[in-house]
Each structure stands twice: as C-alpha cells, then as structure tokens.
Design an enzyme around this catalytic site. Structure first.
Site, mmCIF file in Angstrom:
data_model
loop_
_atom_site.group_PDB
_atom_site.id
_atom_site.type_symbol
_atom_site.label_atom_id
_atom_site.label_comp_id
_atom_site.label_asym_id
_atom_site.label_seq_id
_atom_site.Cartn_x
_atom_site.Cartn_y
_atom_site.Cartn_z
ATOM 1 N N HIS A 225 -1.353 -0.391 -10.329
ATOM 2 C CA HIS A 225 -1.991 -1.321 -9.439
ATOM 3 C C HIS A 225 -2.298 -2.630 -10.436
ATOM 4 O O HIS A 225 -3.516 -3.033 -9.925
ATOM 5 C CB HIS A 225 -3.229 -0.838 -8.551
ATOM 6 C CG HIS A 225 -3.154 -1.225 -7.278
ATOM 7 N ND1 HIS A 225 -3.648 -0.570 -6.108
ATOM 8 C CD2 HIS A 225 -2.917 -2.459 -7.022
ATOM 9 C CE1 HIS A 225 -3.930 -1.361 -5.187
ATOM 10 N NE2 HIS A 225 -3.535 -2.499 -5.398
ATOM 11 N N GLU B 238 -3.582 7.220 -5.454
ATOM 12 C CA GLU B 238 -3.505 6.385 -6.565
ATOM 13 C C GLU B 238 -4.651 6.883 -7.492
ATOM 14 O O GLU B 238 -5.743 6.841 -7.282
ATOM 15 C CB GLU B 238 -3.807 4.938 -6.357
ATOM 16 C CG GLU B 238 -2.640 4.027 -5.504
ATOM 17 C CD GLU B 238 -2.882 2.521 -5.832
ATOM 18 O OE1 GLU B 238 -3.768 2.060 -6.356
ATOM 19 O OE2 GLU B 238 -2.157 1.925 -4.821
ATOM 20 N N ARG C 144 0.895 -1.237 0.173
ATOM 21 C CA ARG C 144 -0.100 -0.247 -0.071
ATOM 22 C C ARG C 144 0.924 1.289 0.011
ATOM 23 O O ARG C 144 1.964 1.138 0.577
ATOM 24 C CB ARG C 144 -0.748 -0.230 1.062
ATOM 25 C CG ARG C 144 -1.912 -1.019 1.182
ATOM 26 C CD ARG C 144 -3.144 -0.903 0.204
ATOM 27 N NE ARG C 144 -4.179 -1.787 0.157
ATOM 28 C CZ ARG C 144 -4.056 -2.951 -0.537
ATOM 29 N NH1 ARG C 144 -3.198 -3.138 -1.354
ATOM 30 N NH2 ARG C 144 -5.202 -3.835 -0.426
#
Length: 326
Positions: A284, A265, A237
């Site tokens: 991601h 993000e 993360r």
C-alpha cells in the site's frame, strides 16, 4: 490527527507556512477530542486541520466547537471523521485527495509500462541464467506499442492516469457509468461497457472507490474475460476485486497482477499469491510517502489561505458527492 501523522506530514516548514495563514493553537497534536485540553482548543477553533488518525467529528465534538466553520484535511478520504453532524452544521470541508492522487497515478503509469515490457519477468530470468536471451525472438506480446489499457473509473486518480498516459503510444479505454461519450472524448479515451473493458484490454487499472455497489465489482466473470497474459493493476481497495478469482487466474499463469491493495492487508503469510511469479504485491505504497507528504501539506496550507481570504476552498468535498468518493 495522530501524532505520527502530524510528524510525517507537518514538518517544521509546513508548520511555519500554516502559521502564516492562520493563528495555530499552541497545543500538542490532538487525537482525542474528549479531553479538557482538547475541548478548550475546540471552543476557539474556526477551522480544524485534520489528517490520518482524526477521531470522528460527531455532534458531541461539534457542541464543544461552536465557532467551527471549516475542516482542511491533509489526506484523501474524509469518510472516517467528517460525520453527518458536520454537514448539518454547514461546515465547509476540503481534502488533499487531488494531491494524493499524483503519486498513485505515477505508480500506476510506472507499473503499466513495466508490465507491458515484462521487466520483472525478464529481470528474474536474467538473474537466474546470467545470460541475455535471444532478443530478436522476443514475442510480439512484449512491449508498449499500441498496447490497450483500460481504466476502471474516471476518479481523481483515474483521470490523472489518463493524463499521464497521453504521451505514450497506447490505446486507452474507460469504463465509468457516470461519464458520457462526449466527456470521454474530451479526456481522449474511448468509453466502453464494463465487460468490453476487460475483454479488450491488455492491462486494466482499477480506480473505483469502495462502495457497497462496487464491492466485488471485478468479478470472476470479468477476470476470466481478460485476454491471456493480461495484467490487472489495483491501487484502489482490495474488496473491489474478487481476490479468490484473481488468485486462481494468476496461479494458472493466465493473467498477471500488480496489487498495492489486498483483502485483507496484508494477506495472510500462507496466501498463495505471495508465491506467484505472476503477482507483484506492494505494501500500500502507491499513495503519498516520504517527500510526497509535503504535497499534502502544501495543498492544505493553500486551501486555508484561500478560505481565510473569503475565496473558498479550491478542493471542496461536497456532501452530495460523498457517495461517489473513496
């Protein structure tokens, strides 16, 4: 789950497999559990198959589901929808986190080997010059022979990465405060302190979950302790890493970074990391994508079959372990 998640993860073959192990309610996918149609389905449900986009299974939802005894999640973390009310009811929970760990570990292995060989940098130079460099003058910092790799956290993914690294001629160090020296020896790695991990490793791969105590864990001090030319890989993360400190180190050309997660993000369009040659930022994508979704569905189907037979879940989520999970 959301209709989009259902369309991605539960293809016709997976739905057929589900129907072989349970009576699947003949309803549209539910992403709102407050509607009359959803409440009618909940009234008869023994088990819920959940996925990305599942609303919280709170006390109000559970009151509408008096028969509910289990949840089989077709993704990793259950934090977004499994509430205290579920644990208090004694509902059994399964997660496909082990299946989702596979592609993340594969991505990590690929990046460890590619960055050790400096593939991206050399490919960029090759494209620019259109000629091969004097390869016999390659610095001895390039390559994967006895390179030292550090794994931050023996999570499901961290352990899978360790497993994938075994065939390679690499030294592997581990930092995890919940792993003993004996456990580390069983994994075939050397257990070290956090500061030592960063000081000794050519590559550090972050696999710790985001918890209050791990936010900012990879601090400026640790990033500054990395050897010159070292690589930081983060598939965990974004907030686990001090991103400002990492940005400074990458912009200075002192370290390199492979980031599948950032904070936020995506990064703002004008963030300096976008233009750093020493940073590879991916959207991601390390987790399950495309044909890898089938692995999630297959695990959920297997779990439901086990549960229905009375064997219990092979991949249970325990309430007492929830604080240590992503």
């Amino acid at each position: 789950m959301s209709p989009e998640a259902a369309g991605a993860v539960l293809d016709p073959e997976s739905l057929a497999a589900l129907r072989r192990v349970c009576d699947l309610a003949p309803l549209p996918v539910l992403d709102d559990l407050s509607t009359p149609r959803a409440r009618a389905a909940l009234a008869d449900a023994d088990l819920l198959v959940t996925g990305w986009g599942c609303p919280p299974l709170d006390a109000e939802v559970l009151r509408a589901a008096p028969r509910l005894r289990a949840v089989a999640h077709t993704a990793g973390s259950v934090r977004g929808h499994v509430t205290d009310a579920c644990w208090e009811r004694g509902i059994e929970v399964s997660s496909a986190a082990a299946a989702n760990a596979v592609p993340v570990a594969e991505y990590t292995l690929g990046m460890i080997l590619l960055t050790g060989k400096q593939v991206l940098e050399q490919a960029r130079e090759y494209r620019a010059t259109r000629r091969r460099a004097a390869w016999l003058r390659t610095p001895r910092t390039v390559g994967n022979h006895r390179r030292t790799v550090g794994i931050l956290s023996a999570s499901l993914i961290g352990r899978r990465v360790i497993e994938l690294l075994r065939p390679h001629d690499l030294r592997v160090l581990l930092h995890d405060p919940y792993v003993s020296d004996a456990d580390a020896a069983g994994l075939g790695v050397e257990r070290v302190g956090l500061a030592e991990l960063f000081a000794r490793c050519d590559t550090v791969s972050v696999h710790t979950p985001l918890l209050p105590e791990t936010r900012g864990l990879v601090s400026r001090e640790l990033i500054d302790a990395l050897p010159a030319g070292a690589v930081l890989i983060n598939t965990s993360r974004g907030p686990v890493v001090d991103q400002d400190a990492l940005t400074d180190a990458v912009r200075a050309g002192r370290v390199r970074a492979v980031l599948d997660v950032t904070d936020p993000e995506p990064l703002p369009p004008d963030h300096p990391l976008w233009d750093c040659e020493g940073a590879l930022i991916t959207p991601h994508l390390a987790g399950s994508l495309g044909n890898e979704w089938r692995r999630l569905a297959d695990l959920a189907v297997a779990e439901i079959g086990r549960w229905a037979s009375g064997a219990g879940f092979a991949h249970p989520v325990r309430r007492e372990r929830l604080a240590f999970l992503a």
